[in-house]
Design a protein around this motif. Structure first.
Motif, PDB file in Angstrom:
ATOM      1  N   THR A  18       0.834  -1.210   0.000  1.00  0.00           N
ATOM      2  CA  THR A  18       0.000   0.000   0.000  1.00  0.00           C
ATOM      3  C   THR A  18       0.864   1.253   0.000  1.00  0.00           C
ATOM      4  O   THR A  18       0.556   2.227  -0.698  1.00  0.00           O
ATOM      5  CB  THR A  18      -0.931  -0.002   1.218  1.00  0.00           C
ATOM      6  OG1 THR A  18      -1.836  -1.115   1.119  1.00  0.00           O
ATOM      7  CG2 THR A  18      -1.740   1.286   1.294  1.00  0.00           C
ATOM      8  N   THR A  19       1.941   1.251   0.752  1.00  0.00           N
ATOM      9  CA  THR A  19       2.852   2.394   0.779  1.00  0.00           C
ATOM     10  C   THR A  19       3.373   2.691  -0.623  1.00  0.00           C
ATOM     11  O   THR A  19       3.457   3.853  -1.046  1.00  0.00           O
ATOM     12  CB  THR A  19       4.027   2.113   1.728  1.00  0.00           C
ATOM     13  OG1 THR A  19       3.524   1.901   3.050  1.00  0.00           O
ATOM     14  CG2 THR A  19       5.011   3.276   1.748  1.00  0.00           C
ATOM     15  N   SER A  49      -4.732   6.219   4.047  1.00  0.00           N
ATOM     16  CA  SER A  49      -3.430   6.862   3.872  1.00  0.00           C
ATOM     17  C   SER A  49      -3.542   8.193   3.148  1.00  0.00           C
ATOM     18  O   SER A  49      -2.629   9.023   3.219  1.00  0.00           O
ATOM     19  CB  SER A  49      -2.476   5.940   3.113  1.00  0.00           C
ATOM     20  OG  SER A  49      -2.179   4.784   3.864  1.00  0.00           O
ATOM     21  N   LEU A  50      -4.639   8.392   2.434  1.00  0.00           N
ATOM     22  CA  LEU A  50      -4.861   9.653   1.729  1.00  0.00           C
ATOM     23  C   LEU A  50      -5.844  10.555   2.477  1.00  0.00           C
ATOM     24  O   LEU A  50      -6.408  11.485   1.908  1.00  0.00           O
ATOM     25  CB  LEU A  50      -5.350   9.374   0.306  1.00  0.00           C
ATOM     26  CG  LEU A  50      -4.298   8.739  -0.614  1.00  0.00           C
ATOM     27  CD1 LEU A  50      -4.888   8.420  -1.970  1.00  0.00           C
ATOM     28  CD2 LEU A  50      -3.087   9.652  -0.758  1.00  0.00           C
ATOM     29  N   ALA A 224       3.655   8.882   7.794  1.00  0.00           N
ATOM     30  CA  ALA A 224       2.842   9.613   6.818  1.00  0.00           C
ATOM     31  C   ALA A 224       1.379   9.175   6.769  1.00  0.00           C
ATOM     32  O   ALA A 224       0.480  10.030   6.745  1.00  0.00           O
ATOM     33  CB  ALA A 224       3.487   9.527   5.435  1.00  0.00           C
ATOM     34  N   PRO A 225       1.065   7.858   6.742  1.00  0.00           N
ATOM     35  CA  PRO A 225      -0.346   7.456   6.656  1.00  0.00           C
ATOM     36  C   PRO A 225      -1.191   7.961   7.820  1.00  0.00           C
ATOM     37  O   PRO A 225      -2.381   8.263   7.640  1.00  0.00           O
ATOM     38  CB  PRO A 225      -0.277   5.923   6.655  1.00  0.00           C
ATOM     39  CG  PRO A 225       1.076   5.607   6.124  1.00  0.00           C
ATOM     40  CD  PRO A 225       1.966   6.692   6.658  1.00  0.00           C
ATOM     41  N   SER A 226      -0.601   8.079   9.007  1.00  0.00           N
ATOM     42  CA  SER A 226      -1.376   8.541  10.162  1.00  0.00           C
ATOM     43  C   SER A 226      -1.775  10.005  10.023  1.00  0.00           C
ATOM     44  O   SER A 226      -2.696  10.463  10.697  1.00  0.00           O
ATOM     45  CB  SER A 226      -0.582   8.335  11.455  1.00  0.00           C
ATOM     46  OG  SER A 226       0.563   9.167  11.486  1.00  0.00           O
ATOM     47  N   VAL A 233       4.373  14.685   0.166  1.00  0.00           N
ATOM     48  CA  VAL A 233       3.864  15.892   0.820  1.00  0.00           C
ATOM     49  C   VAL A 233       4.341  15.954   2.265  1.00  0.00           C
ATOM     50  O   VAL A 233       4.772  16.999   2.755  1.00  0.00           O
ATOM     51  CB  VAL A 233       2.318  15.938   0.781  1.00  0.00           C
ATOM     52  CG1 VAL A 233       1.785  17.144   1.546  1.00  0.00           C
ATOM     53  CG2 VAL A 233       1.827  15.955  -0.657  1.00  0.00           C
ATOM     54  N   TYR A 234       4.295  14.823   2.948  1.00  0.00           N
ATOM     55  CA  TYR A 234       4.617  14.802   4.374  1.00  0.00           C
ATOM     56  C   TYR A 234       6.103  15.029   4.643  1.00  0.00           C
ATOM     57  O   TYR A 234       6.463  15.829   5.525  1.00  0.00           O
ATOM     58  CB  TYR A 234       4.176  13.462   4.976  1.00  0.00           C
ATOM     59  CG  TYR A 234       4.474  13.329   6.447  1.00  0.00           C
ATOM     60  CD1 TYR A 234       3.798  14.099   7.382  1.00  0.00           C
ATOM     61  CD2 TYR A 234       5.446  12.427   6.895  1.00  0.00           C
ATOM     62  CE1 TYR A 234       4.078  13.990   8.740  1.00  0.00           C
ATOM     63  CE2 TYR A 234       5.723  12.301   8.250  1.00  0.00           C
ATOM     64  CZ  TYR A 234       5.036  13.092   9.172  1.00  0.00           C
ATOM     65  OH  TYR A 234       5.325  12.978  10.513  1.00  0.00           O
ATOM     66  N   ALA A 235       6.955  14.329   3.890  1.00  0.00           N
ATOM     67  CA  ALA A 235       8.407  14.464   4.110  1.00  0.00           C
ATOM     68  C   ALA A 235       9.152  14.113   2.826  1.00  0.00           C
ATOM     69  O   ALA A 235       9.829  13.083   2.747  1.00  0.00           O
ATOM     70  CB  ALA A 235       8.858  13.556   5.255  1.00  0.00           C
TER      71      ALA A 235
END
Length: 278
Positions: A18-19, A49-50, A224-226, A233-235
């Motif tokens: 999924t990642t 995750s989105l 990131a998913p959390s 976008v997150y990192a």
């Protein structure tokens, strides 16, 4: 041009499937490609995750499979990322039972996606960690091939023989052109001899099907998913962010598509705006 459709599959859970689906989709979308992510897993991890609450999903993959609504009316879109999502929910678990008596039940997803193939450049299908009817639908819809994530850990190839047998049966019975587009090695830690040995073993088994890019173990990828955000976008400057950008470029290059430089977005979540590119 018709979309390239890839299914991400491995019946073993926890391998980064999924990642990989989420972050490949996000990078290509942010680079200007028209991308759809299809969540075929009742656990709905790609959906979560989105930033979409899976228990609040009213319509999605389940309705597409049972023919309750056309896919185009079921899509969610994040305008900041330029990313489209066919969401999942726990209701999807019932589809396997409901479709048992249906004719050509293993072709439901493929046929549901056909009307929108010319509206996207890429469609990624995140399959559940099993080889049941939902995964079979994903495999048969993957007209461009399979992407198989394998973790760089002990017994990495364990259980893949069953997937290879399933693939051979599909080729013989239904889709002779279905092939492996690439194998992604995930959770790689170059400091350990075991990880290096696993990479050698996977490459000796799959040969040039293995992507050059190695996805490292990364705290940021796990976080990131959390936050409901892709790593782009997150990192984006984390080791995981850089690795998935490299993997996305490698995929594009192998497909003969231009790979623009990374331009991370600012964030935001998938919205309930239902539309598809024309």
């Amino acid at each position: 041009m018709s979309a390239r459709v890839y299914a991400l599959v491995n019946q073993k859970g926890g391998v980064g499937k999924t990642t990989t689906a989420v972050n490949l989709s996000a990078y290509l979308a942010q680079w200007g490609y028209r991308v759809l992510l299809v969540d075929m897993d009742p656990q709905a991890n790609a959906t979560s995750s989105l930033g979409v609450e899976k228990f609040h999903v009213q319509q999605g993959t389940y309705q597409a499979l049972i023919g309750a609504a056309p896919v185009a009316s079921l899509l969610l879109r994040n305008p900041k990322w330029n990313l489209y999502l066919l969401p999942s929910s726990p209701h999807l678990a019932g589809a396997e039972v409901e479709l048992v008596g249906e004719i050509a039940r293993e072709m439901k997803l493929r046929r549901a996606l056909e009307p929108i193939l010319d509206r996207f450049d890429y469609i990624f299908i995140d399959c559940p960690p099993s080889l049941g009817l939902l995964t079979l639908n994903g495999l048969l819809a993957a007209r461009s091939g399979l992407i198989i994530p394998i973790q760089a850990e002990y017994l990495a190839l364990e259980g893949l023989s069953l997937l290879m047998q399933t693939l051979r049966r599909i080729r013989e019975a239904v889709e002779p052109n279905l092939d492996i587009r690439g194998v992604v090695i995930t959770m790689y830690d170059g400091r350990t001899r075991l990880a290096q040995e696993v990479v050698q073993e996977v490459r000796s088994y799959f040969g040039d099907k293995v992507f050059r890019t190695l996805i490292p173990r990364s705290v940021r990828l796990a976080e990131a998913p959390s936050h409901g955000l892709p790593i782009s976008v997150y990192a984006p400057h984390s080791s995981g962010g850089r690795a998935y950008a490299m993997l996305a470029r490698e995929l594009l290059e192998g497909d003969g598509m231009p790979a623009p430089p990374v331009q991370p977005g600012r964030g935001g979540r998938v919205t309930q705006k239902r539309e598809v590119p024309s």
